[in-house]
Design an enzyme around this catalytic site. Structure first.
Site, PDB file in Angstrom:
ATOM      1  N   ASP A   1       0.829  -1.200   0.000  1.00 45.19           N
ATOM      2  CA  ASP A   1       0.000   0.000   0.000  1.00 45.19           C
ATOM      3  C   ASP A   1       0.866   1.254   0.000  1.00 45.19           C
ATOM      4  OD1 ASP A   1       0.700  -0.694   2.716  1.00 45.19           O
ATOM      5  OD2 ASP A   1      -0.749   0.787   3.425  1.00 45.19           O
TER       6      ASP A   1
ATOM      7  N   GLU B   1      -0.076  -0.831   5.924  1.00 38.92           N
ATOM      8  CA  GLU B   1       1.004  -0.286   6.758  1.00 38.92           C
ATOM      9  C   GLU B   1       0.866   1.216   6.888  1.00 38.92           C
ATOM     10  OE1 GLU B   1       4.863   1.364   8.019  1.00 38.92           O
ATOM     11  OE2 GLU B   1       3.775   1.784   6.175  1.00 38.92           O
TER      12      GLU B   1
END
Length: 386
Positions: free
Chosen positions: A79, A144
């Site tokens: 991500d 994250e």
């Protein structure tokens, strides 16, 4: 075909996938295809509520020693943070663009280049050492940059429940400063946040004797908290810091004494302090000032530290060989997923490209750093598990 192309090609493939947290957008499918071809067993772990589905990957290739051998894991995230105003970028943030020897795109530095580098390093390592002794693992998440409630921590919980033993973990966070390899992170500070509400009595500002101004009452306590020395730090960490981030009180009207004031604050703390110890000191100071208050705490993460050992030495040696740089061990910066992995792995080190452009407009990585990054990762594999 130049030697740099496999890592660069994979980096660009991942970048084109608009994987803003918690979306993975097929990045992990690409990794699974590559890793499966290299002999890895891959497992997808989906977590999170329907409105925030997180994709996680656990992949492992056992060495000839099986579960008795050392296990080296690469941890990373597919991500990326949002782009910000797209019109301020000089090129499409999700179309890898080369200018002045740099690769520009969201995720170029944080951290799709690192992921691609370790995948290609693993492919090369397995091809050269088909009978490698130790095992290689990948722990990849799409959560994250967000709340991080359903990402790495969930996979770590799963591995702990299975009794999986991790010996080394390299986290691909962008840790370098001026040039590739000048800094790695062998720990991170903990993060402890508080939301403090001090209660008073609302009233007309012209009649303060009929009210209790919570801002005035809180101010001496806040000054004491701001001036407090929480610890001295240690050989690896600077002293713990306490900072206020927001203060809000009042209705917006200029003739009303507010009934309460709310203060947001945060500790960045070292292994020289504990969350319970810091909480106790804050409450002691607030109580000493006789305040009527409520205080809600959020522990963002415990500090972790990997002292000098096999992993740090392997990384330092590889960086010296590939980059000609003597690396510095550091614990500066914000929190990372290393805080979760450190609970199940005794040696956790973060290493990746320079971080000056991360989360910014025109994020980029030096193209000349991509191949050496991959080579450092491969050398670490060769040193520790060949």
């Amino acid at each position: 075909m130049s030697h740099i192309q496999p890592t660069l090609a994979l980096t660009e493939d991942l970048i084109r996938r608009r994987s803003v947290t918690p979306e993975d957008k097929g990045c992990q499918d690409v990794l699974i295809e590559r890793l499966t071809a290299a002999g890895f067993e891959c497992e997808t772990v989906i977590s999170g509520p329907d409105h925030f589905r997180v994709t996680n990957l656990w992949a492992v290739k056992r060495g000839r020693a099986g579960t008795d051998g050392k296990l080296l894991v690469f941890a990373g995230h597919t991500d990326v943070v949002p782009t910000g105003p797209v019109e301020q970028w000089h090129s499409d943030p999700f179309e890898p663009t080369h200018r002045d020897g740099k690769l520009y795109a969201r995720g170029a530095a944080d951290m799709k280049t690192s992921i691609a580098g370790f995948v290609v390093a693993s492919e090369e390592f397995v091809a050269k050492h088909p009978d490698h002794a130790g095992s290689i693992g990948f722990l990849i998440t799409s959560d994250e940059e967000g709340p991080a409630h359903d990402g790495t921590v969930k996979v770590c919980d799963l591995l702990r429940a299975r009794g999986e033993r991790l010996d080394y973990c390299v986290v691909g966070e962008p840790t370098s400063v001026s040039t590739l390899g000048d800094m790695v992170k062998n720990g991170r500070r903990g993060s402890l946040s508080g939301k403090l509400t001090v209660n008073g009595v609302q009233g007309h500002i012209a009649y303060p004797h009929l009210a209790k101004n919570p801002i005035h009452m809180a101010a001496p306590a806040l000054a004491e908290l701001a001036a407090a020395k929480w610890d001295d730090g240690n050989a690896y960490f600077p002293p713990t810091t306490w900072q206020m981030s927001n203060i809000h009180g009042g209705t917006g009207a200029t003739n009303i004494i507010p009934g309460h004031v709310t203060i947001d604050f945060n500790f960045r703390f070292s292994t020289a302090s504990t969350p319970d110890g810091l909480k106790a000191r804050v409450h002691s100071i607030l109580d000493a000032h006789g305040l009527d208050y409520t205080l809600d705490w959020t522990l963002g993460g415990e500090p972790f530290l990997t002292e000098r050992g096999e992993l740090s030495e392997a990384l330092a040696s590889a960086i010296q060989a590939e980059c000609g740089v003597t690396t510095e061990l550091s614990t500066t910066g914000g929190t990372s997923d290393g805080r979760f992995i450190a609970k199940i792995c005794p040696q956790v080190i973060e290493f990746g490209p320079p971080n000056a452009s991360i989360h910014k407009i025109d994020e980029h990585v030096e193209v000349a750093f991509i191949e050496p990054l991959k080579n450092v990762y491969r050398r670490v594999l060769e040193t520790l598990i060949a």
